[in-house]
Write a protein that holds these residues in place. Sequence first.
Motif, PDB file in Angstrom:
ATOM      1  N   ARG A  87    -102.754 -69.771   9.041  1.00 39.74           N
ATOM      2  CA  ARG A  87    -101.828 -69.802   7.903  1.00 39.74           C
ATOM      3  C   ARG A  87    -102.208 -68.798   6.813  1.00 39.74           C
ATOM      4  NH1 ARG A  87     -98.591 -71.267  11.104  1.00 39.74           N
ATOM      5  NH2 ARG A  87     -97.928 -73.424  11.347  1.00 39.74           N
ATOM      6  N   PRO A  96     -95.446 -71.235  14.949  1.00 35.34           N
ATOM      7  CA  PRO A  96     -95.450 -72.680  15.172  1.00 35.34           C
ATOM      8  C   PRO A  96     -96.785 -73.144  15.760  1.00 35.34           C
ATOM      9  CG  PRO A  96     -93.420 -71.735  16.019  1.00 35.34           C
ATOM     10  CD  PRO A  96     -94.342 -70.583  15.687  1.00 35.34           C
ATOM     11  N   ASN A 118     -97.066 -77.671  12.178  1.00 37.75           N
ATOM     12  CA  ASN A 118     -95.657 -77.985  12.355  1.00 37.75           C
ATOM     13  C   ASN A 118     -95.450 -79.391  12.904  1.00 37.75           C
ATOM     14  OD1 ASN A 118     -95.945 -74.836  12.844  1.00 37.75           O
ATOM     15  ND2 ASN A 118     -93.964 -75.280  11.913  1.00 37.75           N
ATOM     16  N   SER A 119     -96.465 -79.898  13.574  1.00 42.46           N
ATOM     17  CA  SER A 119     -96.365 -81.223  14.165  1.00 42.46           C
ATOM     18  C   SER A 119     -97.757 -81.692  14.554  1.00 42.46           C
ATOM     19  CB  SER A 119     -95.454 -81.157  15.403  1.00 42.46           C
ATOM     20  OG  SER A 119     -95.186 -82.428  15.909  1.00 42.46           O
ATOM     21  N   TRP A 141     -89.837 -76.258  21.199  1.00 43.68           N
ATOM     22  CA  TRP A 141     -90.356 -75.056  20.561  1.00 43.68           C
ATOM     23  C   TRP A 141     -90.038 -73.783  21.327  1.00 43.68           C
ATOM     24  CZ3 TRP A 141     -91.381 -74.909  15.718  1.00 43.68           C
ATOM     25  CH2 TRP A 141     -91.803 -76.062  15.058  1.00 43.68           C
ATOM     26  N   ASN A 145     -85.804 -74.135  19.515  1.00 42.65           N
ATOM     27  CA  ASN A 145     -86.142 -73.614  18.202  1.00 42.65           C
ATOM     28  C   ASN A 145     -85.778 -72.137  18.091  1.00 42.65           C
ATOM     29  OD1 ASN A 145     -87.523 -73.803  15.570  1.00 42.65           O
ATOM     30  ND2 ASN A 145     -88.962 -72.376  16.516  1.00 42.65           N
TER      31      ASN A 145
END
Length: 156
Positions: A87, A96, A118-119, A141, A145
């Motif tokens: 990040r 993702p 994201n999860s 994904w 997505n």
Amino acid sequence: MSSLPVGSHALLLIEDVPEDVKLIMSALNKIVPPEQIQVAASGEEGLDYLFGRGAFAGRDTRYQPALVMLDLSLPRIDGLEVLRQIRAEAQTRVLPVVIVSASSQQKDIRTAAQLGANSFVRKSLDFVSLSETLTLLARYWLELNIPPPHPSLMSR
């Protein structure tokens, strides 16, 4: 799934337990051909792949995986630090990242969310359940997505 540039992969799996790698690869084979999955056995190796360092020096980092599946308990650099570094860089900031972990500790879930996961998916001990979960996850994904544009195009 569309064809990928040479040296790139649809999915990066960062997982150090060989048995878990085997189970995850088996679960994903309906969605992702094995040759489109890059496995990294440590957080350091995963970061090297993403940033074109070490054994992956020279890899064209303009082509990033469509999805990173990341375990938390990793040798050398743990999953939360890997996520933090992903990040922190513009080229991977919107990539993702799904945490796939045996942990169900609220502290881990909260920290992963705060760092931009994201999860967060808990690894099930039941292979059928794990397989169904990972198939749905990969299908979402990788097929449904719509990813954001490449970071070099986002400022335009």
